[in-house]
Design an enzyme around this catalytic site. Structure first.
Site, short mmCIF file in Angstrom:
data_model
loop_
_atom_site.label_atom_id
_atom_site.label_comp_id
_atom_site.label_asym_id
_atom_site.label_seq_id
_atom_site.Cartn_x
_atom_site.Cartn_y
_atom_site.Cartn_z
CG ASP A 81 4.35 11.41 4.75
OD1 ASP A 81 3.13 11.55 4.96
OD2 ASP A 81 4.95 10.31 4.86
CG HIS A 180 2.96 4.98 9.78
ND1 HIS A 180 2.19 5.73 10.63
CD2 HIS A 180 2.85 5.56 8.57
CE1 HIS A 180 1.66 6.74 9.95
NE2 HIS A 180 2.02 6.65 8.70
N GLY A 181 5.03 0.97 8.99
CA GLY A 181 6.04 -0.05 9.25
C GLY A 181 5.47 -1.45 9.08
CG HIS A 208 -0.67 7.98 6.28
ND1 HIS A 208 0.50 8.67 6.40
CD2 HIS A 208 -1.57 8.86 5.76
CE1 HIS A 208 0.33 9.91 6.01
NE2 HIS A 208 -0.92 10.06 5.61
N GLY A 209 0.49 3.84 5.77
CA GLY A 209 0.85 2.47 6.15
C GLY A 209 0.48 1.47 5.08
CB SER A 211 4.68 -1.25 3.56
OG SER A 211 5.28 -0.22 2.83
CB THR A 233 7.89 -0.31 5.43
OG1 THR A 233 7.61 0.65 6.45
CG2 THR A 233 8.66 -1.46 6.03
P1 13P Z 1 4.59 2.25 5.40
O1 13P Z 1 6.00 2.46 5.79
O2 13P Z 1 3.90 1.29 6.28
O3 13P Z 1 4.45 1.92 3.95
O4 13P Z 1 3.84 3.65 5.64
C1 13P Z 1 4.24 4.77 4.92
C2 13P Z 1 3.48 5.96 5.31
O5 13P Z 1 2.33 5.90 5.66
C3 13P Z 1 4.18 7.26 5.24
O6 13P Z 1 3.37 8.31 5.61
#
Ligand code: 13P
Length: 281
Positions: A81, A180-181, A208-209, A211, A233
């Site tokens: 990733d 992300h996060g 992506h992202g 969470s 996350t």
């Molecule tokens: P989150 O941590 O927001 O879930 O994102 C994960 C991600 O996109 C890893 O590539």
């Protein structure tokens, strides 16, 4: 069985569901991700982020994921990733990763195209699938340059069409407002933009992202063409909370680890249901 992501993601795009890519960082997260996939009878894309290599190295992850993948009889892809340099990506291929992401999304368009093309040539020769990113997915740091100009780094549909044609990449991570996060405030996801991109690009699209984006919003994104969703996350928070809760009641760190594994698995299975990725093997 260890697989690459080509067929599973194409099938997901055709049938409007998404395959989760949980990130892994230790043995608990590996076992939890593989066990979750076996429990829901669906594939999993195990993601090791380049930024997490200090937690677990490439060779180490390859050995452990393959060991537990075989032991649990899972159908899994092993994915790098956010790979961001040639050496790390080649190393992942050398140690048997079946899928790699080249994230050159902060570079100018032509340089992103050039790097992705180079990686695609090598990876395809080894039957390894490639994900790239166009536009730039946000972060939870509001002071970063990216977040100050967030609208300007979202994926342009016409550019996405050209990018895929030029690079021959297998899947495309799009920037449509996820971060992300942890989100600061309510997620503001540009579904119109996603719809336009999906009309121009037929390969599987990646979000992506995942969470904190919310179940309903994720479902809408899947309807509009997202076939792979990355989750990190929420899995880490689930593990952290489980550890916090059990810490005071026992000194048995083995038991504490088990509760972390169980919490990650439970959290991921919830995402499998949201993604309609049940009984997909
Ligand atoms: P989150 O941590 O927001 O879930 O994102 C994960 C991600 O996109 C890893 O590539």
């Amino acid at each position: 069985m260890l697989i690459n992501t080509r067929n599973i993601l194409l099938e997901a795009r055709q049938n409007q569901y998404a395959i989760p890519q949980p990130n892994i960082w230790d043995i608990n997260s590996i076992k939890a991700a593989l066990k979750a996939s076996v429990e829901v009878k669906s594939p999993v894309i195990i993601g090791l982020a380049q930024s997490h290599l200090e937690y677990m190295g490439i060779e180490e992850a390859a050995i452990l994921v393959n060991f537990y993948g075989k032991k649990f009889n899972a159908e899994y892809a092993l994915h790098l990733d956010h790979g961001n340099d040639y050496q790390t990506i080649i190393k992942a291929i050398k140690y048997g990763f079946t899928s790699v992401m080249i994230d050159a999304s902060t570079l100018p368009y032509d340089e992103n195209v050039y790097l992705v093309k180079e990686i695609v040539k090598v990876a395809h020769a080894c039957d390894v699938t490639v994900e790239a990113e166009l536009g730039h997915v946000g972060s939870d740091n509001p002071n970063s340059e990216i977040m100050k100009n967030f609208q300007s780094v979202l994926t342009e549909p016409d550019e996405a069409e050209d990018f895929v044609k030029q690079t021959n990449v297998d899947s495309l991570a799009v920037a449509i407002g996820t971060v992300h996060g942890k989100y600061r405030g309510k997620p503001n996801i540009d579904l119109d933009r996603l719809e336009k991109i999906a009309k121009k690009v037929s390969i599987p699209l990646v979000l992506h992202g995942g969470s904190g984006t919310g179940e309903d919003m994720l479902k809408k994104c899947i309807e509009l063409g997202i076939s792979k969703i990355n989750i990190c996350t929420d899995l880490m928070v689930a593990a952290k909370n489980a550890i916090k809760e059990t810490m005071n009641s026992t000194d048995n760190f083995g038991d504490i680890n088990l509760t972390a594994e169980e919490a990650i698995k439970k959290c991921l299975i919830k995402y499998y249901r949201t993604f309609d990725c049940i009984n997909r093997i």
